[in-house]
Design an enzyme around this catalytic site. Structure first.
Site, PDB file in Angstrom:
ATOM      1  CG  ASN A  14     -26.091 -15.835 -28.057  1.00 15.35           C
ATOM      2  OD1 ASN A  14     -26.657 -14.812 -27.702  1.00 15.35           O
ATOM      3  ND2 ASN A  14     -26.031 -16.201 -29.315  1.00 15.35           N
ATOM      4  CB  ALA A  16     -29.733 -13.720 -28.473  1.00 10.97           C
ATOM      5  CB  CYS A  17     -28.991 -18.938 -27.120  1.00 10.90           C
ATOM      6  SG  CYS A  17     -29.227 -20.724 -27.100  1.00 10.90           S
ATOM      7  N   GLY A  18     -32.252 -19.172 -26.010  1.00 13.80           N
ATOM      8  CA  GLY A  18     -33.099 -19.683 -24.934  1.00 13.80           C
ATOM      9  C   GLY A  18     -32.443 -20.803 -24.150  1.00 13.80           C
ATOM     10  NE  ARG A  21     -33.553 -16.081 -22.656  1.00 11.85           N
ATOM     11  CZ  ARG A  21     -33.818 -16.187 -23.963  1.00 11.85           C
ATOM     12  NH1 ARG A  21     -32.945 -15.743 -24.851  1.00 11.85           N
ATOM     13  NH2 ARG A  21     -34.956 -16.707 -24.370  1.00 11.85           N
TER      14      ARG A  21
END
Length: 125
Positions: A14, A16-18, A21
């Site tokens: 995802n 949007a997920c730190g 990433r």
């Protein structure tokens, strides 16, 4: 011995997920370019979710993102909910799947914190 180039790896990601990433960045830092599955765009069906859970060697609850508000709204935080119910909910609402999950020849696991991915890398990475 495997090298990063011939080490098939998939990350259920995802962007949007730190943590997701950072996990993807760790893989790339170790020379592994994984297949990236953005599971919110390409959701896993029930059979695929069951396969991931079996590979992880856990129950479905280990893959459930219990912090997600929807999990509470659907009553999924209740320990009495079965794996079948949890898998059905994650298939219907992919936001309920925790991330990132990484699959390599050395295993499949939820990589929270992201450093857990290092246990899945080849010895040469």
């Amino acid at each position: 011995m495997n090298t990063p180039a011939d080490f098939p790896t998939t990350i259920f990601h995802n962007p949007a997920c730190g943590t997701s990433r950072k996990t993807l960045a760790l893989l790339r830092e170790h020379g592994i370019e994984p297949t990236v599955v953005e599971y919110l765009k390409t959701p896993l069906d029930e059979a695929s979710l069951r396969a991931v859970i079996a590979e992880m060697g856990t129950g479905a609850r280990a893959l459930l993102r219990e912090k997600e508000t929807l999990a509470e709204e659907l009553g999924l935080r209740d320990a009495a909910r079965s794996d079948d119910e949890l898998v059905a909910a994650m298939a219907k609402h992919p936001i309920l799947m925790n991330r990132p999950v990484v699959r390599t020849p050395r295993g499949t696991r939820l990589c929270r914190p992201q450093e857990l991915v290092l246990e899945l890398l080849p010895a040469t990475a």
